[in-house]
Motif scaffolding. Structure first.
Motif: not given
Ligand code: B12
Ligand code: SF4
Length: 471
Positions: A168-171, A210-214, A239-240, A265-268
């Motif tokens: 996971t990565v933080m932007a 593969r990675f994700c931005i959480n 990525w996700g 993508l996780l959408l609320g």
């Protein structure tokens, strides 16, 4: 010096696979970031334990133990803190829950860290080494809107094979919105962006495609997001990320998502009722646009995990069937349901407390899978049974297959995601029966200092606890 860092788990996302724990979710960045910050001192050896994928080594010969605390995991965190303190090992508590309720956390720790820890954690470690650890460390707000100097997480220290998504990565940090149930705007008052070069450095350090931005809201600043996506294109990764439904309204952003390798993508969505959305300060979600959002994201071959919440004041017993029907119609790839939960510190918590509608202050039940409030238009039992029904109905094979039809090359990932949640549906039914490895929490576990009993947990102004009928 040996430092043991623990992320306690509430048994939500972990599964035993061939005798080993596996988390069905992404790895948190908390421990790997804390280890990276602390690794500036070569004399410190970190051991990371995320209870989603590891068991806590209760006899580990640590000099210092650090525990990260969410509201839902706080009881577990306090019991673990007590265990290590009884072994004579000082304990530091930090994280979201500690930042919201520092006085509560301080009763279970030798030191607490409030807010982010980029500056305070190295200072605490230095103080500890010279025997001068203070009881409270508080990070000052960032100067401006840029979060600089965050090192690349120590992915090498986590059990990567334990996660479906280990990297996971933080932007960005924080969120520009203020939904009434959300802790993020309470704890992180600023919306910070990391320098693009730092984010790209972290992505390059990942030994996987593969990675994700959480981050909770990484695309809110469209200019920043576009610059970041441009920089990701040459890396050819997949990525996700998390995003708001507004993501689909900007064609340039959508195009860049595809070109930079976004697959998930996780959408609320939160609700199919516009009145509810407006009431929870999430009116930027427009119910009428949901169909178009899904159409555009599916056209871009992006798999959508869509989150919905039950228990809003506008919700009555019809909301469950109506939501499941809409989820099917919209073809949400991987739906997810939660219960409206008033996390301490939030606008919602204050409102429901004033209205005397909080049923329990047992934070262990604040995992969005337990009813902790008195709903307005149904009973707690009806809310809980409706929630369980919605899960069961949504993850029936026939409904999974109907939703997944036409997903082409993305079908395997959609089916795997649905299988995980199908299994999760059974877990919801079993939640009450779970026992954590340390055993169920009782006063006896807590020893002299005592785990907070319900009376202690209750804020002084609150009304008496009402029994939850199915408890
Ligand atoms: C990734 C993520 C997850 C992952 C990983 C879990 C985890 N523990 O982080 C998964 C998907 C498993 C998850 C699950 C859930 N999550 Co979540 N998640 C996040 C998210 C988006 C990012 C966390 C992260 O990696 N941050 C980056 C790291 C670097 O920041 P950090 O954790 O805050 O740590 C920094 C400081 O807080 C501090 N710090 C933290 N711990 C410690 C400990 C010590 C000793 C020290 C010194 C410092 C320190 O130092 C760090 C560096 O600065 C956050 C939102 C957010 N922005 O935090 C929500 C968030 C933590 N999740 C939340 C919730 C509600 C949940 C769920 C209940 C949702 C659900 N229904 O499934 C579950 C519960 C999980 C559980 N075990 O109980 C809430 C928590 C609210 C609360 N009051 O507790 C948050 C804040 C989101 C929100 N909208 O409010 N989540
Ligand atoms: S729910 Fe999402 S959009 Fe709303 S404040 Fe929280 S992070 Fe931001």
């Amino acid at each position: 010096m040996k430092v043991l860092l623990i992320m306690p788990d509430a048994n939500m996302h972990k599964f035993w696979v061939f005798g080993r724990l596996k988390s069905a979710r992404e790895a948190p960045l908390t421990l790997t970031t804390l280890a990276a910050i602390g690794s500036q001192d070569p004399d410190i050896e970190f051991r990371l334990v995320d209870e989603s994928v590891d068991c806590v080594p209760l006899d580990y010969p640590a000099d210092l133990v650090g525990i990260s605390v969410l509201t839902g995991t706080s009881r577990r965190a306090y019991a673990l803190a007590d265990h290590f303190q009884r072994r004579g090992i000082p304990v530091v508590l930090g994280g979201v829950h500690v930042s919201i309720l520092p006085d509560e956390a301080a009763r279970y720790a030798d030191a607490i860290v409030i807010g982010m820890a980029e500056q305070t954690w190295p200072r605490l470690l230095r103080d500890f080494q010279v025997g001068k650890m203070a009881p409270v460390y508080r990070e000052e707000p960032a100067d401006g809107d840029v979060a600089c100097g965050i090192p690349t997480p120590r992915y090498d220290l986590q059990r990567n094979s334990g996660y479906v998504m280990p990297y996971t990565v933080m932007a960005t940090r924080g969120c520009a919105h203020t939904c009434d149930f959300c802790t993020v705007p309470v704890v992180w008052k600023q919306y910070l962006r990391r320098p693009i070069a730092d984010v790209i450095r972290d992505v390059k350090a990942i030994p996987s495609r593969r990675f994700c931005i959480n981050d909770v809201s990484p695309f809110d600043d469209a200019d920043y997001a576009k610059e970041l996506l441009h920089a990701l294109i040459p890396l050819k990764k997949k990525w996700g990320a998390l995003a708001t439904t507004r993501i689909a309204s900007d064609p340039e952003l959508l195009d860049l998502l595809v070109r930079s390798g976004c697959r998930y993508l996780l959408l609320g969505f939160e609700s199919i009722s516009q009145r509810s959305l407006n009431r929870i300060y999430k009116g930027f979600n427009t119910k009428e646009d949901y169909g178009e959002v899904m159409r555009r994201l599916h056209q871009a071959h992006i798999v959508v995990q869509g989150c919905f919440v039950f228990g809003f004041d506008e919700d009555d017993k019809d909301i469950f069937a109506a939501t499941v029907e809409e989820v099917q119609r919209l073809k949400i790839d991987i739906p997810r349901y939660s219960l409206y939960t008033p996390y301490p510190g939030t606008i919602l918590f204050q409102r429901l407390q004033q209205e005397g509608r909080i049923l329990t202050y047992d934070w262990g039940s604040y995992d969005t899978m337990h009813v902790v409030i008195q709903p307005k238009r149904m009973t707690p039992v009806e809310l809980y049974e409706g929630f369980r029904w919605a899960y069961r109905e949504t993850f029936r094979w026939k409904n999974i297959l109907r939703r997944s039809a036409g997903r082409g090359t993305r079908l395997p990932i959609v089916l795997i995601g649905n299988m995980v949640y199908r299994k999760f549906t059974r877990r919801i039914d079993m939640l009450k029966g779970f026992e954590l490895p340390l055993g169920p929490l009782t006063d006896a576990d807590a020893g002299d200092r005592g785990l907070m009993d319900e009376a202690e947990q209750r804020p002084p102004t609150s009304r008496a606890k009402r029994p939850v009928p199915w408890a």
